[in-house]
Design a protein around this motif. Structure first.
Motif, PDB file in Angstrom:
ATOM      1  N   LEU A  33       0.782  -1.234   0.000  1.00 57.21           N
ATOM      2  CA  LEU A  33       0.000   0.000   0.000  1.00 57.21           C
ATOM      3  C   LEU A  33       0.817   1.290   0.000  1.00 57.21           C
ATOM      4  N   LEU A  34       2.071   1.238   0.411  1.00 55.89           N
ATOM      5  CA  LEU A  34       2.885   2.460   0.353  1.00 55.89           C
ATOM      6  C   LEU A  34       3.026   2.986  -1.076  1.00 55.89           C
ATOM      7  N   PRO A  35       3.278   2.128  -2.067  1.00 56.26           N
ATOM      8  CA  PRO A  35       3.323   2.626  -3.454  1.00 56.26           C
ATOM      9  C   PRO A  35       1.992   3.250  -3.888  1.00 56.26           C
ATOM     10  N   LEU A  36       0.880   2.682  -3.421  1.00 53.39           N
ATOM     11  CA  LEU A  36      -0.428   3.232  -3.762  1.00 53.39           C
ATOM     12  C   LEU A  36      -0.634   4.596  -3.101  1.00 53.39           C
ATOM     13  N   ALA A  37      -0.156   4.740  -1.865  1.00 56.24           N
ATOM     14  CA  ALA A  37      -0.259   6.035  -1.176  1.00 56.24           C
ATOM     15  C   ALA A  37       0.528   7.103  -1.931  1.00 56.24           C
ATOM     16  N   ARG A  38       1.745   6.748  -2.340  1.00 56.17           N
ATOM     17  CA  ARG A  38       2.574   7.708  -3.091  1.00 56.17           C
ATOM     18  C   ARG A  38       1.923   8.070  -4.419  1.00 56.17           C
ATOM     19  N   LYS A  39       1.353   7.065  -5.081  1.00 53.72           N
ATOM     20  CA  LYS A  39       0.674   7.300  -6.354  1.00 53.72           C
ATOM     21  C   LYS A  39      -0.501   8.264  -6.165  1.00 53.72           C
ATOM     22  N   SER A  40      -1.130   8.218  -5.002  1.00 59.15           N
ATOM     23  CA  SER A  40      -2.269   9.090  -4.687  1.00 59.15           C
ATOM     24  C   SER A  40      -1.840  10.407  -4.039  1.00 59.15           C
ATOM     25  N   SER A  41      -0.514  10.676  -4.061  1.00 58.06           N
ATOM     26  CA  SER A  41       0.061  11.907  -3.494  1.00 58.06           C
ATOM     27  C   SER A  41      -0.219  12.045  -2.010  1.00 58.06           C
ATOM     28  N   LEU A  42      -0.165  10.901  -1.313  1.00 63.02           N
ATOM     29  CA  LEU A  42      -0.362  10.885   0.131  1.00 63.02           C
ATOM     30  C   LEU A  42       0.950  10.486   0.808  1.00 63.02           C
ATOM     31  N   PRO A  43       1.282  11.076   1.955  1.00 63.30           N
ATOM     32  CA  PRO A  43       2.577  10.799   2.589  1.00 63.30           C
ATOM     33  C   PRO A  43       2.718   9.406   3.187  1.00 63.30           C
TER      34      PRO A  43
END
Length: 292
Positions: A33-43
């Motif tokens: 999920l970290l890659p998905l968070a980054r993709k969504s511009s979330l820290p």
């Protein structure tokens, strides 16, 4: 990710997909999920969870998809496909001589390697299935992997994993670093989005079901429920194929082992009753007896 974030995700994934994460799988959630968070511009994941709680349904769907996309490759574990060629297809061809048709369901089909492996097995059967109607239904929770499967395009790495060179040359065409399985094989597979946690009886009755390497992520009660529902969607002499690390033992009485073929099972239920030309309705022995 806080403990409360992890508990929220565990509950969500269990409800939406049946995925049962133990308390020590936080590392898996972070890696997916970290890659998905980054993709969504979330820290980070905490912000991802906060946005999901706020009603971001599209993001929630992406989270479920990221957590449930599993590894697959052509002719995975080899033995089930040997069983299919050597025992299952010949036995069913003999048993289905009058109707000359076979229906196969590949559940949790991912990016297509498994249903296309089955399709190639059927094609390689040659004269044995000449003139037969064969239907392969491939289902998965993820629409993204189904779209990749429909295209039938695989990387050099993907075709080198489990696919015999003879079948690669025979059934694929190369375009640069990519390989596409031919249209004839692609046309043998129907794709449908499906969640195994929900009702799937609308798919009809099958002669063979491949449900491999997916139930290992579910808890015992969920497995038992799915096994019971699968058994009601199979011909009495149908065959269920599970993954190498999976078994029905100690989970359900809905299936019994296929003689001398490890990983294969048959439904332990009463025969189906035909209604009309094609509808098949499972019946228990008690229900049949009471109707007489």
């Amino acid at each position: 990710m806080t403990p409360s974030d992890y508990e929220y995700l565990r509950k969500l994934l269990k409800e939406r997909s049946g995925l049962d994460l133990s308390a020590d799988k936080q590392y898996l959630v972070e890696s997916r999920l970290l890659p998905l968070a980054r993709k969504s511009s979330l820290p980070g994941i905490s912000q991802l969870v906060e946005k999901m709680k706020g009603g971001a349904s599209a993001l929630t769907a992406e989270v479920v998809e990221a957590m449930t996309t599993n590894e697959t490759f052509f002719f995975r574990d080899k033995i089930p496909f040997d069983h299919l060629r050597e025992a299952v297809i010949p036995a069913l061809v003999q048993a289905r001589a009058a109707r000359r048709s076979l229906r196969i369901w590949c559940a949790a089909s991912s990016t297509g390697q498994e249903p296309y492996s089955i399709a190639m097995c059927l094609k390689e059967a040659g004269p044995l299935l000449s003139g037969w109607r064969t239907e392969i239904v491939a289902t998965d929770l993820s629409q993204a992997v189904l779209e990749k499967s429909k295209a039938g395009i695989f990387s050099q790495f993907e075709v080198q994993r489990g696919l015999p060179i003879g079948l690669l040359v025979k059934y694929f065409s190369q375009n640069g670093e990519l390989w596409q399985i031919n249209a004839e094989i692609r046309s043998m597979v129907q794709h449908r989005q499906l969640n195994l946690m929900q009702d799937f009886s609308h798919l009809g009755v099958f002669d063979i079901i491949f449900c491999r390497n997916v139930l290992i992520y579910f808890d015992q009660n969920t497995k038992a429920n799915i096994f019971e529902r699968l058994s009601r969607m199979m011909e009495p002499d149908g065959v269920l194929a599970l993954g190498a690390a999976e078994s029905v033992v100690g989970i359900t009485n809905s299936f019994k082992p296929y003689p001398e073929r490890r990983g294969l099972y048959r439904p332990n239920v009463a025969p189906v009753i035909r209604v009309g030309a094609s509808t098949l309705v499972p019946q228990t022995l008690r229900a049949v007896a009471s109707a007489l």
